[in-house]
Design a protein around this motif. Structure first.
Motif, PDB file in Angstrom:
ATOM      1  N   MET A   1      53.835   0.307-104.896  1.00  0.00           N
ATOM      2  CA  MET A   1      55.147   0.590-104.316  1.00  0.00           C
ATOM      3  C   MET A   1      55.498   2.062-104.479  1.00  0.00           C
ATOM      4  O   MET A   1      56.161   2.657-103.637  1.00  0.00           O
ATOM      5  CB  MET A   1      56.219  -0.254-104.987  1.00  0.00           C
ATOM      6  CG  MET A   1      57.478  -0.371-104.141  1.00  0.00           C
ATOM      7  SD  MET A   1      58.866  -1.034-105.075  1.00  0.00           S
ATOM      8  CE  MET A   1      59.448   0.424-105.940  1.00  0.00           C
ATOM      9  N   ALA A   2      55.003   2.628-105.569  1.00  0.00           N
ATOM     10  CA  ALA A   2      55.326   4.019-105.853  1.00  0.00           C
ATOM     11  C   ALA A   2      54.724   4.957-104.806  1.00  0.00           C
ATOM     12  O   ALA A   2      55.388   5.874-104.335  1.00  0.00           O
ATOM     13  CB  ALA A   2      54.813   4.390-107.229  1.00  0.00           C
ATOM     14  N   ASP A   3      53.467   4.685-104.447  1.00  0.00           N
ATOM     15  CA  ASP A   3      52.795   5.560-103.489  1.00  0.00           C
ATOM     16  C   ASP A   3      53.494   5.534-102.158  1.00  0.00           C
ATOM     17  O   ASP A   3      53.696   6.541-101.508  1.00  0.00           O
ATOM     18  CB  ASP A   3      51.354   5.092-103.269  1.00  0.00           C
ATOM     19  CG  ASP A   3      50.609   5.041-104.563  1.00  0.00           C
ATOM     20  OD1 ASP A   3      50.705   6.002-105.315  1.00  0.00           O
ATOM     21  OD2 ASP A   3      49.952   4.023-104.815  1.00  0.00           O
TER      22      ASP A   3
ATOM     23  N   LYS B   1      50.244  -0.453 -96.156  1.00  0.00           N
ATOM     24  CA  LYS B   1      50.194  -1.585 -97.094  1.00  0.00           C
ATOM     25  C   LYS B   1      50.277  -2.953 -96.427  1.00  0.00           C
ATOM     26  O   LYS B   1      50.626  -3.935 -97.058  1.00  0.00           O
ATOM     27  CB  LYS B   1      51.303  -1.497 -98.160  1.00  0.00           C
ATOM     28  CG  LYS B   1      51.477  -0.149 -98.801  1.00  0.00           C
ATOM     29  CD  LYS B   1      50.234   0.300 -99.517  1.00  0.00           C
ATOM     30  CE  LYS B   1      50.329   1.796 -99.816  1.00  0.00           C
ATOM     31  NZ  LYS B   1      49.028   2.433 -99.885  1.00  0.00           N
TER      32      LYS B   1
ATOM     33  N   ALA C   1      56.541   4.869-101.617  1.00  0.00           N
ATOM     34  CA  ALA C   1      57.815   5.575-101.715  1.00  0.00           C
ATOM     35  C   ALA C   1      57.586   7.072-101.542  1.00  0.00           C
ATOM     36  O   ALA C   1      58.305   7.733-100.798  1.00  0.00           O
ATOM     37  CB  ALA C   1      58.469   5.275-103.054  1.00  0.00           C
ATOM     38  N   LEU C   2      56.569   7.589-102.194  1.00  0.00           N
ATOM     39  CA  LEU C   2      56.267   9.017-102.100  1.00  0.00           C
ATOM     40  C   LEU C   2      56.042   9.415-100.649  1.00  0.00           C
ATOM     41  O   LEU C   2      56.607  10.387-100.150  1.00  0.00           O
ATOM     42  CB  LEU C   2      55.011   9.316-102.928  1.00  0.00           C
ATOM     43  CG  LEU C   2      54.520  10.756-102.941  1.00  0.00           C
ATOM     44  CD1 LEU C   2      55.535  11.691-103.556  1.00  0.00           C
ATOM     45  CD2 LEU C   2      53.199  10.863-103.697  1.00  0.00           C
ATOM     46  N   PHE C   3      55.216   8.649 -99.959  1.00  0.00           N
ATOM     47  CA  PHE C   3      54.931   8.940 -98.554  1.00  0.00           C
ATOM     48  C   PHE C   3      56.197   8.838 -97.706  1.00  0.00           C
ATOM     49  O   PHE C   3      56.492   9.712 -96.893  1.00  0.00           O
ATOM     50  CB  PHE C   3      53.837   7.994 -98.036  1.00  0.00           C
ATOM     51  CG  PHE C   3      53.656   8.020 -96.548  1.00  0.00           C
ATOM     52  CD1 PHE C   3      53.329   9.197 -95.888  1.00  0.00           C
ATOM     53  CD2 PHE C   3      53.829   6.872 -95.796  1.00  0.00           C
ATOM     54  CE1 PHE C   3      53.160   9.223 -94.505  1.00  0.00           C
ATOM     55  CE2 PHE C   3      53.666   6.886 -94.415  1.00  0.00           C
ATOM     56  CZ  PHE C   3      53.343   8.068 -93.769  1.00  0.00           C
ATOM     57  N   GLN C   4      56.957   7.768 -97.933  1.00  0.00           N
ATOM     58  CA  GLN C   4      58.172   7.570 -97.138  1.00  0.00           C
ATOM     59  C   GLN C   4      59.174   8.699 -97.333  1.00  0.00           C
ATOM     60  O   GLN C   4      59.744   9.214 -96.370  1.00  0.00           O
ATOM     61  CB  GLN C   4      58.843   6.264 -97.526  1.00  0.00           C
ATOM     62  CG  GLN C   4      58.237   5.058 -96.844  1.00  0.00           C
ATOM     63  CD  GLN C   4      59.105   3.821 -97.009  1.00  0.00           C
ATOM     64  OE1 GLN C   4      60.237   3.900 -97.440  1.00  0.00           O
ATOM     65  NE2 GLN C   4      58.558   2.687 -96.662  1.00  0.00           N
ATOM     66  N   PHE C   5      59.383   9.069 -98.572  1.00  0.00           N
ATOM     67  CA  PHE C   5      60.355  10.133 -98.841  1.00  0.00           C
ATOM     68  C   PHE C   5      59.896  11.450 -98.230  1.00  0.00           C
ATOM     69  O   PHE C   5      60.675  12.179 -97.640  1.00  0.00           O
ATOM     70  CB  PHE C   5      60.576  10.301-100.350  1.00  0.00           C
ATOM     71  CG  PHE C   5      61.436   9.226-100.954  1.00  0.00           C
ATOM     72  CD1 PHE C   5      62.703   8.968-100.459  1.00  0.00           C
ATOM     73  CD2 PHE C   5      60.992   8.480-102.022  1.00  0.00           C
ATOM     74  CE1 PHE C   5      63.506   7.984-101.011  1.00  0.00           C
ATOM     75  CE2 PHE C   5      61.790   7.484-102.590  1.00  0.00           C
ATOM     76  CZ  PHE C   5      63.048   7.234-102.083  1.00  0.00           C
ATOM     77  N   LEU C   6      58.621  11.743 -98.387  1.00  0.00           N
ATOM     78  CA  LEU C   6      58.112  13.001 -97.838  1.00  0.00           C
ATOM     79  C   LEU C   6      58.183  12.964 -96.309  1.00  0.00           C
ATOM     80  O   LEU C   6      58.568  13.952 -95.671  1.00  0.00           O
ATOM     81  CB  LEU C   6      56.673  13.239 -98.321  1.00  0.00           C
ATOM     82  CG  LEU C   6      56.048  14.592 -97.953  1.00  0.00           C
ATOM     83  CD1 LEU C   6      56.935  15.759 -98.334  1.00  0.00           C
ATOM     84  CD2 LEU C   6      54.680  14.754 -98.611  1.00  0.00           C
ATOM     85  N   HIS C   7      57.851  11.825 -95.744  1.00  0.00           N
ATOM     86  CA  HIS C   7      57.926  11.647 -94.290  1.00  0.00           C
ATOM     87  C   HIS C   7      59.356  11.895 -93.787  1.00  0.00           C
ATOM     88  O   HIS C   7      59.569  12.596 -92.797  1.00  0.00           O
ATOM     89  CB  HIS C   7      57.450  10.222 -93.949  1.00  0.00           C
ATOM     90  CG  HIS C   7      57.452   9.901 -92.484  1.00  0.00           C
ATOM     91  ND1 HIS C   7      58.445   9.163 -91.893  1.00  0.00           N
ATOM     92  CD2 HIS C   7      56.595  10.223 -91.485  1.00  0.00           C
ATOM     93  CE1 HIS C   7      58.187   9.032 -90.584  1.00  0.00           C
ATOM     94  NE2 HIS C   7      57.071   9.664 -90.318  1.00  0.00           N
TER      95      HIS C   7
END
Lengths: 158, 158
Positions: free
Chosen positions: B1-3, B78, B5-11
């Protein structure tokens, strides 16, 4: 490995885009770094919110720093910080001997001058994460030998 | 879930940055979409290179599409594509009933007009991935009910 790659590639694109979009403008390197740092800050704010949803309350500042070095670093960079030092007066040095976002650059001195733009986002990430845990700070980074690097966190007392 | 989140936030940051940096310029929505799409394209090129390092050669075009729907989609979002349809004449429709980058928007119609900017990067991602597998295409996306969405891939015969 796939997730990492996704983040790394997107991170590279962001750096390139920011630098390219300011090429023909009045903005210089410093402003690009600031933009990357701010972007990292906002991402850090958001991430910490997710990561700490089910975490117990932190005892103190050092406890917060340890969380950043272990859990936070692992979820973002797939490894822990290798060394955490502090002078017990609000300065912390986080050393990563193989920093993920630098491993794609040559290990020599050739690209050393480009290192700051690959570190700015992460400085912001740490600052944002800490900020959302109630710790106000200034975060800077330095590289002497790639791909090792040190992040210095100066806590801002209120 | 963490990964994720990282991608989503950066996106999200990337979308915001691109739209903001063009606010006071002559560029309109279409150009921002193009930029996001191009960014996705380059990321897709890179990702496919990593993902297929140890993969057997693909039999045909359909085999490539299945790889995109299963392995590629799973590593990035995912989950697999829920439905793949084709007219057997070079048009493929990939349906994702719960597209990861739209789930953060309200499911109502309120933000439907904002959907395209959350899809452009992914259209590029698919186009880039296919391109690196030797399949030239045009990829578009459409949303009728959030967070479901359809990606249409039109193969460009050489």
């Amino acid at each position: 490995m796939a997730d990492e790659a996704l983040f790394q590639f997107l991170h590279n694109e962001v750096i390139q885009y920011i630098y390219k979009s300011t090429e023909h403008g009045e903005m210089e390197n410093g402003r690009c770094i600031t933009k990357l740092e701010n972007m990292g800050f906002r991402v850090g704010l958001g991430l910490i919110e997710r990561f700490t949803k089910d975490t117990a309350r932190f005892k103190d500042e050092l406890d917060v720093m340890k969380f950043i070095c272990k859990d936070f670093w692992t979820s973002v960079f797939k490894k822990q910080i290798d060394n955490l030092r502090t002078n017990h007066q609000g300065i912390y040095v986080l050393q990563d001997n193989k920093f993920r976002l630098l491993t794609q650059l040559s290990a020599g001195k050739q690209y050393l001058e480009h290192a700051p733009k690959y570190l700015a986002f992460t400085c912001g990430l740490v600052r944002g994460g800490l900020s959302n845990l109630g710790v106000k700070s200034i975060v800077t980074a330095e590289v002497s030998v790639m791909p090792a690097c040190k992040f210095q966190v100066m806590i801002q007392k209120m």
